[in-house]
Design a protein around this motif. Structure first.
Motif, PDB file in Angstrom:
ATOM      1  N   SER A  33     -10.574  -7.258  15.937  1.00  0.00           N
ATOM      2  CA  SER A  33      -9.909  -6.295  15.049  1.00  0.00           C
ATOM      3  C   SER A  33      -9.190  -6.970  13.883  1.00  0.00           C
ATOM      4  N   ARG A  34      -9.229  -8.285  13.795  1.00  0.00           N
ATOM      5  CA  ARG A  34      -8.601  -8.965  12.651  1.00  0.00           C
ATOM      6  C   ARG A  34      -9.406  -8.793  11.372  1.00  0.00           C
ATOM      7  N   VAL A  35     -10.745  -8.672  11.500  1.00  0.00           N
ATOM      8  CA  VAL A  35     -11.571  -8.665  10.284  1.00  0.00           C
ATOM      9  C   VAL A  35     -11.740  -7.248   9.736  1.00  0.00           C
ATOM     10  N   GLU A  92      -0.225  10.611   7.242  1.00  0.00           N
ATOM     11  CA  GLU A  92       0.376  10.528   8.586  1.00  0.00           C
ATOM     12  C   GLU A  92       1.487   9.484   8.627  1.00  0.00           C
ATOM     13  N   GLN A  93       1.325   8.419   7.830  1.00  0.00           N
ATOM     14  CA  GLN A  93       2.371   7.397   7.789  1.00  0.00           C
ATOM     15  C   GLN A  93       3.637   7.950   7.125  1.00  0.00           C
ATOM     16  N   SER A  94       3.466   8.678   6.004  1.00  0.00           N
ATOM     17  CA  SER A  94       4.636   9.246   5.308  1.00  0.00           C
ATOM     18  C   SER A  94       5.352  10.239   6.205  1.00  0.00           C
ATOM     19  N   HIS A 142      -6.697   1.352   8.684  1.00  0.00           N
ATOM     20  CA  HIS A 142      -6.745   0.913   7.279  1.00  0.00           C
ATOM     21  C   HIS A 142      -7.389  -0.451   7.120  1.00  0.00           C
ATOM     22  N   ARG A 143      -7.342  -1.213   8.190  1.00  0.00           N
ATOM     23  CA  ARG A 143      -7.903  -2.567   8.044  1.00  0.00           C
ATOM     24  C   ARG A 143      -9.414  -2.504   7.923  1.00  0.00           C
ATOM     25  N   GLN A 144     -10.046  -1.611   8.672  1.00  0.00           N
ATOM     26  CA  GLN A 144     -11.502  -1.466   8.596  1.00  0.00           C
ATOM     27  C   GLN A 144     -11.853  -0.097   8.036  1.00  0.00           C
ATOM     28  N   ALA A 154      -4.985  -1.482  16.324  1.00  0.00           N
ATOM     29  CA  ALA A 154      -4.798  -2.557  15.349  1.00  0.00           C
ATOM     30  C   ALA A 154      -5.221  -2.068  13.966  1.00  0.00           C
ATOM     31  N   GLY A 155      -4.408  -2.339  12.966  1.00  0.00           N
ATOM     32  CA  GLY A 155      -4.787  -2.008  11.598  1.00  0.00           C
ATOM     33  C   GLY A 155      -4.473  -0.584  11.173  1.00  0.00           C
ATOM     34  N   THR A 156      -3.741   0.168  12.018  1.00  0.00           N
ATOM     35  CA  THR A 156      -3.386   1.533  11.613  1.00  0.00           C
ATOM     36  C   THR A 156      -2.113   1.542  10.768  1.00  0.00           C
ATOM     37  N   GLY A 157      -1.514   0.374  10.604  1.00  0.00           N
ATOM     38  CA  GLY A 157      -0.364   0.275   9.706  1.00  0.00           C
ATOM     39  C   GLY A 157       0.994   0.356  10.390  1.00  0.00           C
ATOM     40  N   LYS A 158       1.063  -0.021  11.666  1.00  0.00           N
ATOM     41  CA  LYS A 158       2.356   0.041  12.369  1.00  0.00           C
ATOM     42  C   LYS A 158       3.401  -0.835  11.675  1.00  0.00           C
ATOM     43  N   SER A 159       2.994  -2.063  11.319  1.00  0.00           N
ATOM     44  CA  SER A 159       3.955  -2.968  10.669  1.00  0.00           C
ATOM     45  C   SER A 159       4.288  -2.477   9.264  1.00  0.00           C
ATOM     46  N   THR A 160       3.277  -1.940   8.583  1.00  0.00           N
ATOM     47  CA  THR A 160       3.518  -1.417   7.236  1.00  0.00           C
ATOM     48  C   THR A 160       4.547  -0.294   7.298  1.00  0.00           C
ATOM     49  N   VAL A 161       4.377   0.591   8.272  1.00  0.00           N
ATOM     50  CA  VAL A 161       5.323   1.699   8.426  1.00  0.00           C
ATOM     51  C   VAL A 161       6.709   1.176   8.810  1.00  0.00           C
ATOM     52  N   PRO A 173       0.828  -1.213   0.000  1.00  0.00           N
ATOM     53  CA  PRO A 173       0.000   0.000   0.000  1.00  0.00           C
ATOM     54  C   PRO A 173       0.857   1.255   0.000  1.00  0.00           C
ATOM     55  N   THR A 174       0.338   2.270  -0.690  1.00  0.00           N
ATOM     56  CA  THR A 174       1.007   3.573  -0.631  1.00  0.00           C
ATOM     57  C   THR A 174       0.729   4.165   0.733  1.00  0.00           C
ATOM     58  N   LEU A 175       1.749   4.707   1.356  1.00  0.00           N
ATOM     59  CA  LEU A 175       1.558   5.231   2.708  1.00  0.00           C
ATOM     60  C   LEU A 175       0.626   6.440   2.680  1.00  0.00           C
TER      61      LEU A 175
HETATM   62  N1  LIG Z   1      -1.673   3.423   3.815  1.00  0.00           N
HETATM   63  C1  LIG Z   1      -2.343   2.302   3.658  1.00  0.00           C
HETATM   64  N2  LIG Z   1      -3.217   2.164   2.668  1.00  0.00           N
HETATM   65  C2  LIG Z   1      -3.932   1.034   2.477  1.00  0.00           C
HETATM   66  N3  LIG Z   1      -3.815  -0.043   3.269  1.00  0.00           N
HETATM   67  C3  LIG Z   1      -2.956   0.018   4.287  1.00  0.00           C
HETATM   68  C4  LIG Z   1      -2.162   1.177   4.552  1.00  0.00           C
HETATM   69  N4  LIG Z   1      -1.417   0.936   5.650  1.00  0.00           N
HETATM   70  C5  LIG Z   1      -1.712  -0.312   6.049  1.00  0.00           C
HETATM   71  N5  LIG Z   1      -2.618  -0.864   5.231  1.00  0.00           N
HETATM   72  C6  LIG Z   1      -3.210  -2.220   5.330  1.00  0.00           C
HETATM   73  O1  LIG Z   1      -3.890  -2.328   6.580  1.00  0.00           O
HETATM   74  C7  LIG Z   1      -3.750  -3.631   7.112  1.00  0.00           C
HETATM   75  C8  LIG Z   1      -3.151  -3.554   8.516  1.00  0.00           C
HETATM   76  O2  LIG Z   1      -1.834  -3.035   8.435  1.00  0.00           O
HETATM   77  P1  LIG Z   1      -0.711  -3.429   9.497  1.00  0.00           P
HETATM   78  O3  LIG Z   1      -0.679  -4.909   9.686  1.00  0.00           O
HETATM   79  O4  LIG Z   1       0.550  -2.730   9.113  1.00  0.00           O
HETATM   80  O5  LIG Z   1      -1.323  -2.754  10.804  1.00  0.00           O
HETATM   81  P2  LIG Z   1      -0.837  -2.903  12.321  1.00  0.00           P
HETATM   82  O6  LIG Z   1      -1.061  -1.580  12.949  1.00  0.00           O
HETATM   83  O7  LIG Z   1       0.551  -3.438  12.379  1.00  0.00           O
HETATM   84  O8  LIG Z   1      -1.907  -3.963  12.838  1.00  0.00           O
HETATM   85  P3  LIG Z   1      -1.836  -4.950  14.106  1.00  0.00           P
HETATM   86  O9  LIG Z   1      -1.549  -4.103  15.314  1.00  0.00           O
HETATM   87  O10 LIG Z   1      -3.205  -5.563  14.125  1.00  0.00           O
HETATM   88  O11 LIG Z   1      -0.769  -5.965  13.815  1.00  0.00           O
HETATM   89  C9  LIG Z   1      -2.861  -4.391   6.142  1.00  0.00           C
HETATM   90  O12 LIG Z   1      -3.709  -5.141   5.290  1.00  0.00           O
HETATM   91  C10 LIG Z   1      -2.146  -3.296   5.367  1.00  0.00           C
HETATM   92  O13 LIG Z   1      -1.789  -3.712   4.066  1.00  0.00           O
END
Ligand SMILES: Nc1ncnc2c1ncn2[C@@H]1O[C@H](COP(=O)(O)OP(=O)(O)OP(=O)(O)O)[C@@H](O)[C@H]1O
Length: 679
Positions: A617-619, A128-130, A365-367, A148-155, A123-125
């Motif tokens: 928060s997984r779904v 706030e992620q960028s 981003h997850r939901q 959960a799902g705010t993209g911590k691992s993605t970042v 995903p493109t950041l």
């Molecule tokens: N900027 C974004 N745009 C679209 N999708 C995104 C973006 N950032 C993250 N995602 C998607 O959101 C989902 C959750 O991201 P991620 O696993 O990084 O979150 P997390 O905060 O680490 O979650 P958790 O705490 O549950 O492990 C993933 O499917 C990821 O691809």
């Protein structure tokens, strides 16, 4: 007049100011070269399994001591009939690109579609992620968090990539081996060169250890230290890590001057078994319970507890003031005192000294459904759900089809999977794992990891996320346990169904085996996969999985290894297996970090407040969610089983980021907020 100055004096300035600087540059160059070689080896192996050549010869340079030839005698795939046998007339030659995007119509048949350009990109950041990535690149110490799902691992992945592109030396450390595997990092024990006995050492001894050549070099070779899953890191360990870095750098500033990035969610899992030994002298701490309100000790075990009269349980809250008890811990040697509320790193002085720029990612981003996000946010911070929200979740029959069930109890999960498996007709194809444990003679405390259990699996792999035996059948739902191709969306948590078996039998010849005992383990991974395949893949074709995003791919074995012990050369444990699990049910614990399209969440026997939040928060949305609560969610909420939100964490979060923002439809209940919680 002719200038007679020797040309070497007039020419280019000396590249290195001193011999020692040149030596350092040489070491760094060799390190980069080693990393590149290891990377190339991995890529080659990946290409052999997932790539485009029909006959692959992979040769390690002889100096590396490993020479493997993989030959594929032509690849053919087929789907099989419900009786489990391959209908030979369905066999087709497949294009080498194995990521296929099928449609509902060709659900069961192999497709020759080579449209691999449809792969899902990272995903493109968002903004706030960028900005967060930019902040880290600016060199600041950063703490970033988010639900959960705010993209911590993605970042985290983006930060690593950007930093490495700028030739910054990055180390990612985590509290557990499993989470280390997920982010290609190491445990902080491995990073600091500790073994479990380190907690019994004095802080002076720990500082002294950090001065040994290997440890010191490893720490000094770090420009940026990223600590993931910070909520699970006990504050004393955080302080010990800081002291080790200061000692190695001979610099009495936080982490010896290394840039530190910490991430995680303090509302999620807390440290396990915090405060066992004294930070100063390493002596075991004596614990005493007392009431948070009136500071009285609890009465003897509750004799009125009728659930287990033979084994009465201690009271959970004070009879006088109704508040909970907390542990006070005292060192019998140096009289140092602490309490369980101090278990989080943010309660330590080092945290303040690090002067973190704090960022809380808000965009989920997850939901995308604000109602659902509101519910999750309340569960995260421990606010009560109102009637409307409880009704939205309780007993709902979402569009879950054959969704995976998330359950808190492992026994329930095993039973559900066994029932689902029995219900499918057809031949069973089982894959046995291959464990490798090599304990160095200078790590005698790890010797028991080489022992075998009743099934012949190594004790060192007992907690491994890959199953010891994976039994499969045609048509079975599965969940992926590794990131096998992130570009194609095939990551930890991807769900799919076995739609066939790939009959190709790699003929593998291993000419020589020599493991490197420290550093990179790609040699070991290669060797283990080849030997696993020799033993099993020839006999049992590999499962072809059609994932929910339409990608269809044969799933090959993965070797996941972890380094143990210190000093180097390290001991190593590794398990090789097809990275799949049956997907009728999985434990909530295993579901952490996954993103699921749909799930049945069983909260009936939930035993920790954070579990409901982690599971729900997984779904991606309410549509793909079914909740089973047994007694009813309102009762679970009354029993304090639904929401997390530890008051100490809430206080810290409020002081750092201000009161939580309203999200979704939460105005009814977020009004209660966290005012007054802290008393
Ligand atoms: N900027 C974004 N745009 C679209 N999708 C995104 C973006 N950032 C993250 N995602 C998607 O959101 C989902 C959750 O991201 P991620 O696993 O990084 O979150 P997390 O905060 O680490 O979650 P958790 O705490 O549950 O492990 C993933 O499917 C990821 O691809």
């Amino acid at each position: 007049m002719v200038d007679e100055t020797p040309s070497k004096k007039r020419g280019r300035p000396a590249k290195y100011a001193s011999p020692s600087e040149k030596a350092r540059a040489d070491v760094e160059r060799r390190r980069v070269l080693r990393q590149k070689e290891a990377h190339d080896r991995r890529e080659r192996l990946h290409a052999q399994f997932y790539g485009a050549k029909s006959s692959v010869v992979a040769k390690q340079t002889p100096s590396r001591g490993l020479d493997i030839i993989l030959e594929y005698p032509g690849k053919r795939e087929y789907t099989e009939g419900q009786d489990g046998r391959p209908p030979t007339d369905q066999a087709v030659d497949l294009p080498r690109q194995q990521c296929q995007h099928g449609s509902e119509d060709d659900h069961e048949s192999p497709s020759a579609d080579t449209a691999h350009n449809k792969v899902i990109p990272d995903p493109t950041l968002c903004r706030e992620q960028s900005e967060l990535v930019e902040l880290v690149l600016s060199g600041a110490n950063v703490f970033y968090t988010g639900g959960a799902g705010t993209g911590k691992s993605t970042v985290l992945r983006a930060i690593m990539k950007e930093l490495r592109q700028r030739h910054r030396r990055v180390q990612v450390v985590t509290p557990t081996g499993i989470s280390a595997l997920n982010v290609s990092g190491s445990t902080y024990f491995t990073y600091a060169g500790w073994n479990p006995g380190v907690m019994k050492k004095t802080i002076e001894e720990i500082r002294h250890m950090a001065m040994s050549k290997e440890r010191r070099q490893r720490i000094k070779d770090t420009d940026v230290l990223i600590i993931d899953e910070i909520s699970m890191l006990e504050s004393n360990q955080f302080r010990r890590l800081d002291q080790a870095c200061r000692a190695a750098h001979q610099n009495d500033v936080p982490f010896g001057g290394i840039q530190v990035v910490v991430t995680g969610d303090f509302y999620q899992l807390p440290p396990v078994k915090a405060f066992q030994t004294c930070f100063e002298c390493g002596v075991e701490l004596k614990a005493k319970l007392f009431c948070k309100g009136c500071e009285q000790p609890p009465p003897p075990a509750d004799q009125t507890d009728t659930r287990q009269p033979s084994n009465p349980r201690p009271r959970e809250s004070c009879l006088g003031c109704g508040l909970g008890f907390q542990k006070q811990l005292k060192c019998p040697h140096c009289r140092d005192e602490s309490c369980t509320d101090d278990q989080w790193p943010f309660r330590s002085e080092v945290w303040d000294e690090c002067n973190f720029h704090c960022v809380s990612l808000a965009e989920v981003h997850r939901q995308s459904d604000p109602t659902f996000i509101g519910i999750l946010n309340s569960l995260r911070i421990g606010d009560k759900l109102d009637k409307h929200q409880l009704a939205l979740l309780d007993g709902r029959e979402g569009d879950v089809g054959e969704a995976v069930e998330l359950s808190p109890v492992r026994r329930e999960v095993e039973q559900k999977n066994s029932e689902g498996f029995q219900a499918i007709r057809g031949a069973v194809r089982a894959y046995k794992c291959q464990d490798y444990v090599h304990i160095q003679p200078h790590h005698p405390h790890l010797a028991n990891k080489e022992e075998q259990d009743g099934e012949g699996n190594k004790m060192g792999c007992r907690e491994h996320r890959f199953p010891p035996v994976l039994e499969t059948k045609f048509g079975m739902p599965v969940i992926l346990l590794a990131n096998i191709d992130a570009g194609a969306g095939l990551v930890n948590g991807s769900q799919g169904r076995i739609v066939g078996y790939s009959p190709h039998k790699p003929l593998m010849k291993q000419r020589e085996r020599k493991l490197r005992e420290s550093g990179e383990f790609s040699h070991l991974e290669e060797h283990e996969i080849v030997s696993w395949a020799q033993q099993q893949a020839a006999e049992f074709p590999l499962p072809i999985v059609r994932f929910e995003n339409g990608v269809q791919v044969p799933v090959y074995p993965v070797c996941q290894d972890t380094e143990l012990g210190d000093p180097p050369p390290f001991s190593v444990v590794a398990r090789t297996q097809i990275p799949l699990l049956p997907a009728w049910a999985i434990t909530i614990h295993k579901s952490q970090g996954m993103t699921l399209e749909k799930a049945v969440v069983n909260l009936e026997h939930i035993f920790e407040p954070q579990m409901a939040y982690v599971a729900l928060s997984r779904v991606r949305g309410l549509r793909g969610l079914k909740v089973v609560s047994g007694v009813g969610l309102d009762v679970l909420q009354e029993r304090g089983r639904l929401g997390g939100g530890n008051p100490v964490v809430r206080k810290f979060m409020k002081e750092t980021f201000g009161p939580p923002e309203r999200t979704g439809n939460t105005e009814d209940f977020l009004g209660s907020s966290i005012e007054g919680d802290e008393g």
